[in-house]
Write a protein that holds these residues in place. Sequence first.
Motif, PDB file in Angstrom:
ATOM      1  N   TYR A  54       0.817  -1.203   0.000  1.00 52.08           N
ATOM      2  CA  TYR A  54       0.000   0.000   0.000  1.00 52.08           C
ATOM      3  C   TYR A  54       0.855   1.258   0.000  1.00 52.08           C
ATOM      4  O   TYR A  54       1.883   1.317   0.661  1.00 52.08           O
ATOM      5  CB  TYR A  54      -0.926   0.035   1.225  1.00 52.08           C
ATOM      6  CG  TYR A  54      -2.183  -0.765   1.053  1.00 52.08           C
ATOM      7  CD1 TYR A  54      -3.403  -0.130   0.893  1.00 52.08           C
ATOM      8  CD2 TYR A  54      -2.152  -2.151   1.030  1.00 52.08           C
ATOM      9  CE1 TYR A  54      -4.562  -0.860   0.730  1.00 52.08           C
ATOM     10  CE2 TYR A  54      -3.297  -2.883   0.863  1.00 52.08           C
ATOM     11  CZ  TYR A  54      -4.506  -2.234   0.705  1.00 52.08           C
ATOM     12  OH  TYR A  54      -5.645  -2.956   0.535  1.00 52.08           O
ATOM     13  N   THR A 138      -8.566   0.212  -1.387  1.00 50.28           N
ATOM     14  CA  THR A 138      -8.199   1.443  -0.687  1.00 50.28           C
ATOM     15  C   THR A 138      -8.821   1.501   0.697  1.00 50.28           C
ATOM     16  O   THR A 138      -9.808   0.807   0.980  1.00 50.28           O
ATOM     17  CB  THR A 138      -8.647   2.676  -1.509  1.00 50.28           C
ATOM     18  OG1 THR A 138      -8.225   3.866  -0.844  1.00 50.28           O
ATOM     19  CG2 THR A 138     -10.153   2.706  -1.668  1.00 50.28           C
ATOM     20  N   ILE A 159      -4.862   8.424   3.482  1.00 53.36           N
ATOM     21  CA  ILE A 159      -5.369   7.486   2.483  1.00 53.36           C
ATOM     22  C   ILE A 159      -4.327   6.405   2.241  1.00 53.36           C
ATOM     23  O   ILE A 159      -3.155   6.707   2.005  1.00 53.36           O
ATOM     24  CB  ILE A 159      -5.670   8.203   1.152  1.00 53.36           C
ATOM     25  CG1 ILE A 159      -6.695   9.321   1.348  1.00 53.36           C
ATOM     26  CG2 ILE A 159      -6.175   7.200   0.103  1.00 53.36           C
ATOM     27  CD1 ILE A 159      -6.890  10.177   0.116  1.00 53.36           C
ATOM     28  N   TYR A 161      -3.705   3.038  -0.256  1.00 50.86           N
ATOM     29  CA  TYR A 161      -4.275   2.477  -1.476  1.00 50.86           C
ATOM     30  C   TYR A 161      -3.251   1.576  -2.166  1.00 50.86           C
ATOM     31  O   TYR A 161      -2.044   1.746  -2.017  1.00 50.86           O
ATOM     32  CB  TYR A 161      -4.690   3.593  -2.440  1.00 50.86           C
ATOM     33  CG  TYR A 161      -3.516   4.307  -3.077  1.00 50.86           C
ATOM     34  CD1 TYR A 161      -3.185   4.090  -4.415  1.00 50.86           C
ATOM     35  CD2 TYR A 161      -2.729   5.181  -2.342  1.00 50.86           C
ATOM     36  CE1 TYR A 161      -2.099   4.729  -4.998  1.00 50.86           C
ATOM     37  CE2 TYR A 161      -1.642   5.832  -2.920  1.00 50.86           C
ATOM     38  CZ  TYR A 161      -1.338   5.594  -4.242  1.00 50.86           C
ATOM     39  OH  TYR A 161      -0.264   6.226  -4.800  1.00 50.86           O
TER      40      TYR A 161
END
Length: 218
Positions: A54, A138, A159, A161
């Motif tokens: 990620y 995500t 965030i 993702y």
Amino acid sequence: MTSHGRSHGALAAGIALAAGAIALAAKQQNRRRRRDHPADDAPGFTARRDFGRYEVVGRSVTIARPRAELFAFWRDFTNLPRFMENLTDVSAAGAPGHWVWTIRAPAGQSVEVETRIAREVDGELIAWRSVEGSDIDTEGRVTFEDAPGERGTRVGLIIAYAPPMGEAGRAVAKLFRREPEVQARHDLKRFKMLMETGEIATSARRNDATRAAKMENA
């Protein structure tokens, strides 16, 4: 078939097999991640945490509005397209706490990501995560805390993702200014404008339109 033709055929077959193996490995890795990452865990404890495959980005901004007001506005996810440039729509899905995000993509395309609320602390935290089978894997969280000196509320956005198509997906995202690190910064600036003044500055909207046109024509 000539030897030249056979060579091209073998090369194409090899590429197809390699692509299939990569796709299978990605699916297996995603299953392992979901197995080892309990569904009730809140994502994104720090923008520098190692999330394996990620990419993790984080931004924050101080907004001169009460914390409860900002939390309530964000908690209604249908408000997000008002300041998140890459969102065209967010609508409630069938299950409680589930939402479908429609996101702009290059060449006038769009992708849909279904998310669910992973954790919520009233007035302080909203965390979400994409569900199995979404186009983009995500997760994210937004936090709200009182800013020092009674200056309003400090809003933090993180965030995490998995970039579509790996490195190639990251390159495409950067080309069209859809890299989440850039997007998070711009979205928070627009959120601040909207909550403090009731509108987003004309210059920001013009930039949004320019980037959207580039996406449509790509």
